[in-house]
Design a protein around this motif. Structure first.
Motif, PDB file in Angstrom:
ATOM      1  N   VAL A   1      36.561  -0.512  82.532  1.00 27.54           N
ATOM      2  CA  VAL A   1      37.148  -0.188  83.841  1.00 27.54           C
ATOM      3  C   VAL A   1      38.679  -0.240  83.750  1.00 27.54           C
ATOM      4  CG1 VAL A   1      37.360  -1.001  86.234  1.00 27.54           C
ATOM      5  CG2 VAL A   1      35.103  -0.859  85.147  1.00 27.54           C
ATOM      6  N   ALA A   2      39.208  -1.229  83.039  1.00 25.95           N
ATOM      7  CA  ALA A   2      40.672  -1.330  82.890  1.00 25.95           C
ATOM      8  C   ALA A   2      41.227  -0.103  82.164  1.00 25.95           C
ATOM      9  CB  ALA A   2      41.016  -2.601  82.110  1.00 25.95           C
ATOM     10  N   LYS A   3      40.380   0.526  81.321  1.00 29.90           N
ATOM     11  CA  LYS A   3      40.855   1.706  80.563  1.00 29.90           C
ATOM     12  C   LYS A   3      40.542   3.006  81.289  1.00 29.90           C
ATOM     13  CE  LYS A   3      40.819  -0.680  76.146  1.00 29.90           C
ATOM     14  NZ  LYS A   3      39.949  -1.257  75.134  1.00 29.90           N
ATOM     15  N   GLY A   4      40.018   2.930  82.510  1.00 37.55           N
ATOM     16  CA  GLY A   4      39.869   4.161  83.309  1.00 37.55           C
ATOM     17  C   GLY A   4      38.473   4.489  83.781  1.00 37.55           C
ATOM     18  N   ALA A   5      37.436   3.749  83.338  1.00 34.23           N
ATOM     19  CA  ALA A   5      36.067   4.070  83.788  1.00 34.23           C
ATOM     20  C   ALA A   5      35.897   3.687  85.255  1.00 34.23           C
ATOM     21  CB  ALA A   5      35.059   3.302  82.933  1.00 34.23           C
TER      22      ALA A   5
ATOM     23  N   THR B   1      24.234  -1.412  86.001  1.00 30.70           N
ATOM     24  CA  THR B   1      25.551  -0.774  86.138  1.00 30.70           C
ATOM     25  C   THR B   1      25.594   0.589  85.461  1.00 30.70           C
ATOM     26  OG1 THR B   1      26.600  -2.958  86.181  1.00 30.70           O
ATOM     27  CG2 THR B   1      28.004  -1.104  85.511  1.00 30.70           C
ATOM     28  N   VAL B   2      26.165   1.570  86.168  1.00 28.02           N
ATOM     29  CA  VAL B   2      26.445   2.865  85.531  1.00 28.02           C
ATOM     30  C   VAL B   2      27.953   3.089  85.630  1.00 28.02           C
ATOM     31  CG1 VAL B   2      26.033   5.366  85.569  1.00 28.02           C
ATOM     32  CG2 VAL B   2      24.178   3.784  86.196  1.00 28.02           C
ATOM     33  N   LEU B   3      28.558   3.416  84.491  1.00 30.19           N
ATOM     34  CA  LEU B   3      30.002   3.684  84.463  1.00 30.19           C
ATOM     35  C   LEU B   3      30.232   5.149  84.142  1.00 30.19           C
ATOM     36  CD1 LEU B   3      31.215   0.647  82.280  1.00 30.19           C
ATOM     37  CD2 LEU B   3      31.283   0.831  84.783  1.00 30.19           C
ATOM     38  N   GLY B   4      31.064   5.816  84.968  1.00 27.31           N
ATOM     39  CA  GLY B   4      31.422   7.218  84.691  1.00 27.31           C
ATOM     40  C   GLY B   4      32.846   7.271  84.146  1.00 27.31           C
ATOM     41  N   GLY B   5      33.196   8.402  83.540  1.00 27.88           N
ATOM     42  CA  GLY B   5      34.570   8.611  83.072  1.00 27.88           C
ATOM     43  C   GLY B   5      35.018   7.579  82.052  1.00 27.88           C
ATOM     44  N   VAL B   6      34.100   7.172  81.182  1.00 26.37           N
ATOM     45  CA  VAL B   6      34.443   6.153  80.170  1.00 26.37           C
ATOM     46  C   VAL B   6      35.345   6.795  79.107  1.00 26.37           C
ATOM     47  CG1 VAL B   6      33.475   4.607  78.420  1.00 26.37           C
ATOM     48  CG2 VAL B   6      32.284   4.938  80.595  1.00 26.37           C
TER      49      VAL B   6
ATOM     50  N   GLU C   1      27.780  -3.352  70.623  1.00 28.84           N
ATOM     51  CA  GLU C   1      26.455  -3.368  71.251  1.00 28.84           C
ATOM     52  C   GLU C   1      26.557  -4.120  72.586  1.00 28.84           C
ATOM     53  OE1 GLU C   1      23.627  -5.345  68.699  1.00 28.84           O
ATOM     54  OE2 GLU C   1      22.064  -3.925  69.267  1.00 28.84           O
ATOM     55  N   ILE C   2      26.135  -3.473  73.687  1.00 25.49           N
ATOM     56  CA  ILE C   2      26.326  -4.107  75.006  1.00 25.49           C
ATOM     57  C   ILE C   2      25.315  -5.236  75.232  1.00 25.49           C
ATOM     58  CG2 ILE C   2      26.407  -3.716  77.500  1.00 25.49           C
ATOM     59  CD1 ILE C   2      27.031  -0.724  76.834  1.00 25.49           C
ATOM     60  N   PHE C   3      24.053  -4.988  74.944  1.00 27.94           N
ATOM     61  CA  PHE C   3      22.976  -5.965  75.167  1.00 27.94           C
ATOM     62  C   PHE C   3      22.921  -6.409  76.629  1.00 27.94           C
ATOM     63  CE2 PHE C   3      20.141  -8.514  72.257  1.00 27.94           C
ATOM     64  CZ  PHE C   3      19.876  -7.461  71.391  1.00 27.94           C
ATOM     65  N   GLY C   4      22.940  -5.435  77.523  1.00 26.04           N
ATOM     66  CA  GLY C   4      22.845  -5.725  78.947  1.00 26.04           C
ATOM     67  C   GLY C   4      22.600  -4.426  79.703  1.00 26.04           C
ATOM     68  N   PRO C   5      22.371  -4.518  81.035  1.00 27.32           N
ATOM     69  CA  PRO C   5      21.946  -3.337  81.807  1.00 27.32           C
ATOM     70  C   PRO C   5      23.114  -2.439  82.229  1.00 27.32           C
ATOM     71  CG  PRO C   5      22.009  -5.252  83.221  1.00 27.32           C
ATOM     72  CD  PRO C   5      22.417  -5.736  81.854  1.00 27.32           C
ATOM     73  N   VAL C   6      23.871  -1.965  81.252  1.00 34.78           N
ATOM     74  CA  VAL C   6      25.084  -1.188  81.555  1.00 34.78           C
ATOM     75  C   VAL C   6      25.008   0.160  80.828  1.00 34.78           C
ATOM     76  CG1 VAL C   6      27.596  -1.112  81.315  1.00 34.78           C
ATOM     77  CG2 VAL C   6      26.435  -3.294  81.796  1.00 34.78           C
ATOM     78  N   ALA C   7      25.150   1.247  81.607  1.00 32.40           N
ATOM     79  CA  ALA C   7      25.059   2.597  81.025  1.00 32.40           C
ATOM     80  C   ALA C   7      26.409   3.311  81.150  1.00 32.40           C
ATOM     81  CB  ALA C   7      23.978   3.390  81.762  1.00 32.40           C
ATOM     82  N   PRO C   8      27.156   3.428  80.054  1.00 37.32           N
ATOM     83  CA  PRO C   8      28.419   4.169  80.104  1.00 37.32           C
ATOM     84  C   PRO C   8      28.180   5.661  79.852  1.00 37.32           C
ATOM     85  CG  PRO C   8      28.288   2.773  78.132  1.00 37.32           C
ATOM     86  CD  PRO C   8      26.935   2.798  78.744  1.00 37.32           C
ATOM     87  N   VAL C   9      28.689   6.511  80.740  1.00 38.59           N
ATOM     88  CA  VAL C   9      28.480   7.960  80.592  1.00 38.59           C
ATOM     89  C   VAL C   9      29.774   8.621  80.138  1.00 38.59           C
ATOM     90  CG1 VAL C   9      27.796  10.093  81.754  1.00 38.59           C
ATOM     91  CG2 VAL C   9      26.697   7.918  82.384  1.00 38.59           C
ATOM     92  N   ILE C  10      29.656   9.454  79.100  1.00 32.56           N
ATOM     93  CA  ILE C  10      30.799  10.170  78.529  1.00 32.56           C
ATOM     94  C   ILE C  10      30.378  11.638  78.479  1.00 32.56           C
ATOM     95  CG2 ILE C  10      32.386  10.279  76.518  1.00 32.56           C
ATOM     96  CD1 ILE C  10      29.872   7.524  76.488  1.00 32.56           C
TER      97      ILE C  10
END
Ligand code: SIN
Length: 489
Positions: A355-359, A378-383, A393-402
């Motif tokens: 998020v600090a880098k723009g997601a 969590t879903v992150l857009g604009g990663v 490796e995240i090892f948690g419920p977080v989906a980064p979309v690129i």
């Protein structure tokens, strides 16, 4: 005490808490114990025996002592022990699932799925035990014969993680028993109870004393090291992080041990413009959220074609946002807690960095209040490409979309990682699918499917995800030596 609390207590009380050595449940030699916690509440469930190197060597002595007789046992008999254990696990699935949820956190339905998955490794290898192949051939010059036999490797050290407390165990124990190897098993400190329950079942199924020995411990490194240095050990099989895998490889090199390493992942999940989006979202839910994302085959990076990225992301965010997060034992809960505060802290750090880098967070984004180690789906857009979660490796419920714009770009991004365990590809174009399965640098691929794990298929990776294969007809070979006998006529 409510009926539910009563049942939970009974299930925990029913499990042995000692070390399983030479067919007996014994205390650690110094009487030490360590606590096992429920990650949904932070409460201590019970104490289990805390082994050190002296206990581990006792376990190895038992394994080495049992090796000769066990190797000589008829394969059919070894298979029948496995088959009976599968039957017992299946009959006791509800109690085993509750126990697993209590110590690991995942929702009961997921624990039940793991019991089935774990038991199926025993059934699969029961069937493989009687199919160990040899070979007898005429030499090229026609004058002699080459005769090849397969024999058990010998005593094995097996090290399993906390995320799948039973399946990662049966995936090693099943082929070891089928092949005729004895074992010292070290389960994860965070989830020792499920493994002890499995040992009780295997004992009841008729496994001879000394074949399986279990050392639960709070000091893994110093307990395992002497086992790897001891010449009686012939193999180590490890499932866990790449970092620990590298250390074990170094230790195993002194003794030139056979090694199987099932290590970390950083799975790309690629959605092309021609994908069936309903299928892709469904696949993403499984690939991302199975086991709360705490899996080495969890989708870690979602590369989505720019023309469908908004649609895919908003559908995924809606689905993930509607999940019920809570104590895994509660009814209708979809997602349980992460395993501990360390793990939750790591996931939060990776999200904050992105998020600090723009997601932008499309849903979720942080820790949940209250007791237990819960994290919002969590879903992150604009990663952006410099976000740490694309490399780690995240090892948690977080989906980064690129997003991506061409097939070449998607392949290059997917392969731009030290890991190579699994990739997921969603496309309706057969030619593209055929190109992709060859170009992606992984040991496994989910083609229009978010789940690759199957006892009948070889599981394993390339690059820093390790080597060796578990499950499938390949799995038993990890526990067999090949011997060639040159025959003169
Ligand atoms: C793992 O996360 O280590 C394995 C997961 C699986 O077998 O599906």
């Amino acid at each position: 005490m409510t009926t539910t609390q009563n049942r939970e207590q009974q299930v925990v009380e029913g499990v042995a808490k000692g070390l399983y050595i030479g067919g007996s449940w014994v205390d650690a030699h110094d009487g030490g114990t360590f606590p096992v916690e429920d990650p949904a509440t932070g409460n201590v469930l019970c104490e289990v025996a805390d082994a050190d190197s002296e206990d581990a060597l006792r376990a190895l002595t038992a394994a080495a002592g049992a090796q000769g007789d066990f190797a000589a046992m008829a394969p059919r008999e070894r298979g029948e022990i496995l088959r009976r254990a599968w039957q017992l696990m299946t009959e006791r699935a509800d109690d085993l699932a509750l126990l697993m949820t209590l110590e690991m956190g995942k929702a009961l339905a997921e624990s039940k799925a793991e019991i089935t998955y774990a038991a199926d490794f025993l059934r699969w290898f029961a069937e493989e035990a009687v199919r160990i192949q040899g070979d007898y051939k005429v030499t090229a010059n026609g004058l002699g014969r080459t005769w090849v036999i397969r024999q058990p490797v010998g005593p094995c050290v097996l090290i399993t993680p906390w995320n799948f407390p039973l399946a990662m165990g049966t995936r090693k124990i099943g082929p070891a028993i089928a092949a005729g190897c004895t074992m010292v098993m070290k389960p994860a400190q965070l989830t020792p109870l499920s493994m002890n329950a499995l040992a009780q079942i295997l004992e009841e199924a008729g496994l001879p004393a000394g074949v399986l020995n279990i050392v639960t411990t709070s000091s893994s490194g110093s307990t395992v090291a002497p086992l790897l240095e001891d010449p009686r050990t012939r193999k180590v099989s490890f499932t866990g992080s790449t970092e620990v895998g590298r250390k074990l490889m170094q230790q195993a090199s002194e003794n030139l041990l056979r090694t199987s390493m099932e290590l970390g992942g950083n799975a790309p999940f690629i959605v092309f413009e021609d994908a069936d989006l309903d299928k892709a979202v469904e696949g993403a839910m499984i690939a991302k959220l199975r086991n709360i994302g705490e899996s080495c085959v969890a989708a870690n990076r979602f590369y989505v074609h720019e023309s469908v990225a908004d649609d895919f992301s908003s559908r995924l965010a809606d689905r993930m946002g509607s999940l019920k997060v809570g104590r895994g034992t509660d009814e209708d809960v979809d997602l349980g807690p992460l395993i501990d505060e360390d793990q939750r802290g790591k996931v939060a750090e990776l999200v904050d960095d992105a998020v600090a880098k723009g997601a932008k967070s499309l849903v979720g984004g942080g820790k949940m209040d209250g007791a237990g180690y819960f994290f919002e789906p969590t879903v992150l857009g604009g990663v952006t490409s410099d976000a740490r979660l694309l490399k780690e490796e995240i090892f948690g419920p977080v989906a980064p979309v690129i997003t991506f714009s061409s097939e070449d770009e998607a392949v290059a991004s997917a392969n731009d990682t030290e890991f190579g365990l699994v990739a997921y590809v969603f496309t309706e174009d057969l030619r593209r699918a055929l190109r992709l399965v060859e170009k992606l640098e992984t040991g496994m691929i989910g083609l229009n499917k978010g789940l690759v794990s199957n006892p009948a298929a070889p599981f394993g990776g390339v690059k820093a995800s390790g080597f060796g294969r578990e499950g499938g007809s390949e799995g038993i070979n990890e526990y067999l030596e090949v011997k060639h006998i040159a025959v003169d006529l």
